[in-house]
Scaffold this motif. Sequence first.
Motif, PDB file in Angstrom:
ATOM      1  N   PRO A 167       0.810  -1.103   0.025  1.00  0.00           N
ATOM      2  CA  PRO A 167       0.029   0.094  -0.068  1.00  0.00           C
ATOM      3  C   PRO A 167       0.793   1.369   0.011  1.00  0.00           C
ATOM      4  CG  PRO A 167      -0.297  -1.268   2.118  1.00  0.00           C
ATOM      5  CD  PRO A 167       0.417  -1.991   1.196  1.00  0.00           C
ATOM      6  N   ILE A 168       1.978   1.099   0.688  1.00  0.00           N
ATOM      7  CA  ILE A 168       2.951   2.438   0.714  1.00  0.00           C
ATOM      8  C   ILE A 168       3.317   2.887  -0.764  1.00  0.00           C
ATOM      9  CG2 ILE A 168       5.028   3.382   1.478  1.00  0.00           C
ATOM     10  CD1 ILE A 168       4.479   1.910   4.135  1.00  0.00           C
ATOM     11  N   LEU A 169       4.012   1.568  -1.329  1.00  0.00           N
ATOM     12  CA  LEU A 169       4.186   1.747  -2.759  1.00  0.00           C
ATOM     13  C   LEU A 169       3.254   2.165  -3.754  1.00  0.00           C
ATOM     14  CD1 LEU A 169       6.642  -1.499  -3.126  1.00  0.00           C
ATOM     15  CD2 LEU A 169       7.192   0.734  -2.834  1.00  0.00           C
ATOM     16  N   SER A 170       2.080   1.651  -3.584  1.00  0.00           N
ATOM     17  CA  SER A 170       0.956   2.069  -4.283  1.00  0.00           C
ATOM     18  C   SER A 170       0.488   3.430  -4.190  1.00  0.00           C
ATOM     19  CB  SER A 170      -0.308   1.337  -4.032  1.00  0.00           C
ATOM     20  OG  SER A 170      -1.437   1.529  -4.695  1.00  0.00           O
ATOM     21  N   ILE A 171       0.689   4.051  -3.011  1.00  0.00           N
ATOM     22  CA  ILE A 171       0.438   5.467  -2.691  1.00  0.00           C
ATOM     23  C   ILE A 171       1.388   6.402  -3.396  1.00  0.00           C
ATOM     24  CG2 ILE A 171       0.509   7.274  -1.134  1.00  0.00           C
ATOM     25  CD1 ILE A 171      -0.800   5.391   0.879  1.00  0.00           C
ATOM     26  N   LEU A 172       2.701   6.080  -3.405  1.00  0.00           N
ATOM     27  CA  LEU A 172       3.714   6.965  -3.950  1.00  0.00           C
ATOM     28  C   LEU A 172       4.098   6.383  -5.518  1.00  0.00           C
ATOM     29  CD1 LEU A 172       6.435   6.358  -0.993  1.00  0.00           C
ATOM     30  CD2 LEU A 172       4.999   7.912  -1.462  1.00  0.00           C
ATOM     31  N   LEU A 173       3.564   5.369  -5.964  1.00  0.00           N
ATOM     32  CA  LEU A 173       4.184   5.185  -7.369  1.00  0.00           C
ATOM     33  C   LEU A 173       2.833   4.642  -8.419  1.00  0.00           C
ATOM     34  CD1 LEU A 173       7.258   2.738  -6.313  1.00  0.00           C
ATOM     35  CD2 LEU A 173       7.270   5.296  -7.008  1.00  0.00           C
ATOM     36  N   PRO A 174       3.191   4.831  -9.579  1.00  0.00           N
ATOM     37  CA  PRO A 174       2.233   4.385 -10.679  1.00  0.00           C
ATOM     38  C   PRO A 174       2.533   2.831 -10.682  1.00  0.00           C
ATOM     39  CG  PRO A 174       4.166   5.357 -11.762  1.00  0.00           C
ATOM     40  CD  PRO A 174       4.211   5.551 -10.345  1.00  0.00           C
ATOM     41  N   TRP A 175       1.378   2.040 -11.408  1.00  0.00           N
ATOM     42  CA  TRP A 175       1.556   0.592 -11.586  1.00  0.00           C
ATOM     43  C   TRP A 175       2.635   0.135 -11.855  1.00  0.00           C
ATOM     44  CZ3 TRP A 175      -1.569  -2.516  -8.918  1.00  0.00           C
ATOM     45  CH2 TRP A 175      -2.740  -2.137  -8.517  1.00  0.00           C
ATOM     46  N   SER A 176       3.309   0.578 -13.085  1.00  0.00           N
ATOM     47  CA  SER A 176       4.650   0.211 -13.359  1.00  0.00           C
ATOM     48  C   SER A 176       5.752   0.386 -12.436  1.00  0.00           C
ATOM     49  CB  SER A 176       4.935   0.835 -14.727  1.00  0.00           C
ATOM     50  OG  SER A 176       5.093   2.317 -14.440  1.00  0.00           O
ATOM     51  N   ILE A 180       7.982  -2.632 -10.173  1.00  0.00           N
ATOM     52  CA  ILE A 180       9.578  -2.707 -10.302  1.00  0.00           C
ATOM     53  C   ILE A 180      10.110  -2.549  -8.862  1.00  0.00           C
ATOM     54  CG2 ILE A 180      11.256  -1.502 -11.046  1.00  0.00           C
ATOM     55  CD1 ILE A 180       9.914  -0.519 -13.536  1.00  0.00           C
ATOM     56  N   SER A 181       9.540  -1.576  -8.090  1.00  0.00           N
ATOM     57  CA  SER A 181       9.838  -1.677  -6.683  1.00  0.00           C
ATOM     58  C   SER A 181       9.703  -2.855  -5.761  1.00  0.00           C
ATOM     59  CB  SER A 181       9.027  -0.528  -6.128  1.00  0.00           C
ATOM     60  OG  SER A 181       9.529   0.774  -6.639  1.00  0.00           O
ATOM     61  N   SER A 182       8.515  -3.625  -6.229  1.00  0.00           N
ATOM     62  CA  SER A 182       8.355  -4.877  -5.633  1.00  0.00           C
ATOM     63  C   SER A 182       9.460  -5.866  -5.874  1.00  0.00           C
ATOM     64  CB  SER A 182       7.274  -5.369  -5.984  1.00  0.00           C
ATOM     65  OG  SER A 182       6.064  -4.561  -5.482  1.00  0.00           O
ATOM     66  N   ILE A 183       9.893  -5.855  -7.132  1.00  0.00           N
ATOM     67  CA  ILE A 183      11.021  -6.780  -7.587  1.00  0.00           C
ATOM     68  C   ILE A 183      12.354  -6.488  -6.879  1.00  0.00           C
ATOM     69  CG2 ILE A 183      12.421  -7.459  -9.482  1.00  0.00           C
ATOM     70  CD1 ILE A 183      10.075  -7.093 -11.285  1.00  0.00           C
ATOM     71  N   ILE A 184      12.623  -5.122  -6.705  1.00  0.00           N
ATOM     72  CA  ILE A 184      13.718  -4.641  -6.077  1.00  0.00           C
ATOM     73  C   ILE A 184      13.688  -5.208  -4.610  1.00  0.00           C
ATOM     74  CG2 ILE A 184      15.206  -2.708  -5.061  1.00  0.00           C
ATOM     75  CD1 ILE A 184      14.452  -1.299  -7.821  1.00  0.00           C
ATOM     76  N   ILE A 185      12.767  -5.102  -3.962  1.00  0.00           N
ATOM     77  CA  ILE A 185      12.581  -5.433  -2.540  1.00  0.00           C
ATOM     78  C   ILE A 185      12.839  -7.249  -2.483  1.00  0.00           C
ATOM     79  CG2 ILE A 185      10.849  -5.638  -0.563  1.00  0.00           C
ATOM     80  CD1 ILE A 185       9.667  -2.996  -1.618  1.00  0.00           C
ATOM     81  N   VAL A 186      12.297  -7.886  -3.413  1.00  0.00           N
ATOM     82  CA  VAL A 186      12.318  -9.260  -3.304  1.00  0.00           C
ATOM     83  C   VAL A 186      13.801  -9.651  -3.582  1.00  0.00           C
ATOM     84  CG1 VAL A 186      11.601 -11.343  -4.343  1.00  0.00           C
ATOM     85  CG2 VAL A 186       9.584  -9.704  -3.894  1.00  0.00           C
ATOM     86  N   ALA A 187      14.617  -8.935  -4.487  1.00  0.00           N
ATOM     87  CA  ALA A 187      15.849  -9.380  -4.943  1.00  0.00           C
ATOM     88  C   ALA A 187      17.019  -9.804  -3.662  1.00  0.00           C
ATOM     89  CB  ALA A 187      16.466  -8.238  -5.746  1.00  0.00           C
ATOM     90  N   PRO A 188      16.799  -9.067  -2.763  1.00  0.00           N
ATOM     91  CA  PRO A 188      17.685  -9.426  -1.703  1.00  0.00           C
ATOM     92  C   PRO A 188      17.410 -10.893  -0.927  1.00  0.00           C
ATOM     93  CG  PRO A 188      17.076  -7.162  -1.439  1.00  0.00           C
ATOM     94  CD  PRO A 188      16.098  -7.777  -2.404  1.00  0.00           C
TER      95      PRO A 188
END
Length: 404
Positions: A167-176, A180-188
Amino acid sequence: MKTVPIETPDPKSKQKTNSNYSLYFYTFLTINLIAVIVNSYLPIYFYNVLNVDRTQLAFAQIISYSALFIKPVISIYFDRNPRLKFPIRLLLVGIGVGILLSFIAFILSIPILIIFGIFLGINFAFTSVIDVIIKKVLIKKSDTEKEKNRNVLYFQAGSLIGAFLPPILSILLPWSMFFISSIIIVAPLIIVLAFLGKPEYAPDKEKLTTDTFKAEFSFKNIALVCIFTFLIYADQLYQYPLEPYLVDFMGQLLFNIVFMIFLLINTIGIIFAGIISHRWNKKKILVYNTILTGLLLLLTPFVPLFIFLFIYAVLMIVGGFIIVNLISLLIDVSKERITIYQTIAVFVVIAKIVLVPLGTGLSEFLASEWIIFIAGILFLLALIPLYFIQTSPTQNQNSDIRQD
């Protein structure tokens, strides 16, 4: 007077255990981040943005959730092969790579629902392996009722933080950028799993004998728990229709804020349940909360939205008690056998395979309120098997322990 030597814990062992728990914490954070995206934000994207064919989506869901049947197979393998013939660290890194790549793949394949379902299923398969490993540790370290609930509380904390990120990412960012941000969080996760200490798989030899197995387990009791587990996951019926329904009424921004409020309420419910549940009979707690959940869901079609939101907030607290005591019940009935635990838990998979696509299909022609109403009926039906479930007579002894 004979002195009794006192064993002192190995500081290195304790440090390693604490490190492992921190890594488990991030693993659950990552897995639940993916789960919230799949269960709460992809429905909005599918329904409100892409307006996909819900019959095709339901078919893709059947494909993806069927992959979760791998869990009992994996649990049996780990239970019967405590000494793995390949490096556990290499296995965990491979799982991390698989989770990341399959996550990227199902995000990229969203427009093609069947391909999406296949890659989502692969992701479910990899996360199932991690789930079995961590649940193995959870069960083996749950010697008392209080420890069961505290361990559940610890792992749930990572899950809840992971749930706050979408939800935080959804508030700050468009869908694309959201994806992408979700993928970056999962990578580590790959690095995290590379440093994860080797879990203890050694089974209790006394519990592997045939006589002990027959003496400890009631197959009728296990069957009742399986049926109850299926029905208590009736909320899966409105898993996909609910969020798009709320977004239609309040918009994406307000939904994200309300979603986080609900998460906070759910956090309070889980923490409160984890702290006090060991003091009372888990079966009675499940009975009362199941009745309350079922009755509240039955009210959904007959109340305005703001009252429904209040009802849902109450359900978030009630859900905390249900999840803590359900897992504790599964541990109690499974007698610390991961195979039995996962056999019962596979009915969660069956519930998802049946109810999630069914709810998605019903949403094509049935209002979300009535889908929730049907879920309420299933919750009340769960009381029937729950009434006949036999729990351990010693399960409440911990409530008598004095709290210092």
